[in-house]
Write an enzyme that holds these catalytic residues in place. Structure first.
Site, PDB file in Angstrom:
ATOM      1  N   CYS A  67      48.675  37.804  46.095  1.00  0.00           N
ATOM      2  CA  CYS A  67      48.463  38.976  45.758  1.00  0.00           C
ATOM      3  C   CYS A  67      48.671  39.371  43.969  1.00  0.00           C
ATOM      4  CB  CYS A  67      49.276  39.877  46.449  1.00  0.00           C
ATOM      5  SG  CYS A  67      49.392  41.416  46.244  1.00  0.00           S
ATOM      6  N   CYS A  78      51.133  42.009  43.613  1.00  0.00           N
ATOM      7  CA  CYS A  78      52.687  41.639  44.224  1.00  0.00           C
ATOM      8  C   CYS A  78      53.214  41.046  43.048  1.00  0.00           C
ATOM      9  CB  CYS A  78      52.661  40.560  45.232  1.00  0.00           C
ATOM     10  SG  CYS A  78      51.694  41.422  46.898  1.00  0.00           S
TER      11      CYS A  78
END
Length: 104
Positions: free
Chosen positions: A30, A33
């Site tokens: 991600c 993230c």
């Protein structure tokens, strides 16, 4: 305060031993993230949020931790008080995380 890495084996223990907790759920693939990681770490060291425990868990490898907060998308942040889920939010905006922290 440092961000503490947790997994399914110790998530409940960490939630129950700390009165105020925020958990960041992420995945290694991600991009958002990865971008929010340094901001989350900076927030954990902010005196304004002293008394709040900052936890970090890989949502892909910890389905029990993910289930506790009802995680559907990443990055996801959940606040817990006395071991109980208060609120969760999928966001990559620091302002939204601050708003969540202020609810504790």
């Amino acid at each position: 305060m440092a961000v503490i890495d947790i997994d399914d084996s110790n998530v409940k223990e960490n939630l129950n031993q700390n009165e105020k907790v925020i958990v960041k759920y992420y995945a290694s693939w991600c991009g958002s993230c990865r971008l929010i990681k340094p901001k989350y770490k900076r927030l954990s060291n902010n005196e304004r949020f002293e008394g709040i425990t900052f936890l970090d868990t890989d949502a892909e490898h910890n389905p029990e931790a993910r289930k506790l907060a009802g995680v559907q998308s990443l990055p996801y942040f959940a606040i817990f008080k006395n071991g109980e889920l208060v609120e969760g939010l999928s966001t990559s905006k620091e302002e939204s995380i601050v708003e969540l922290l202020e609810k504790l």
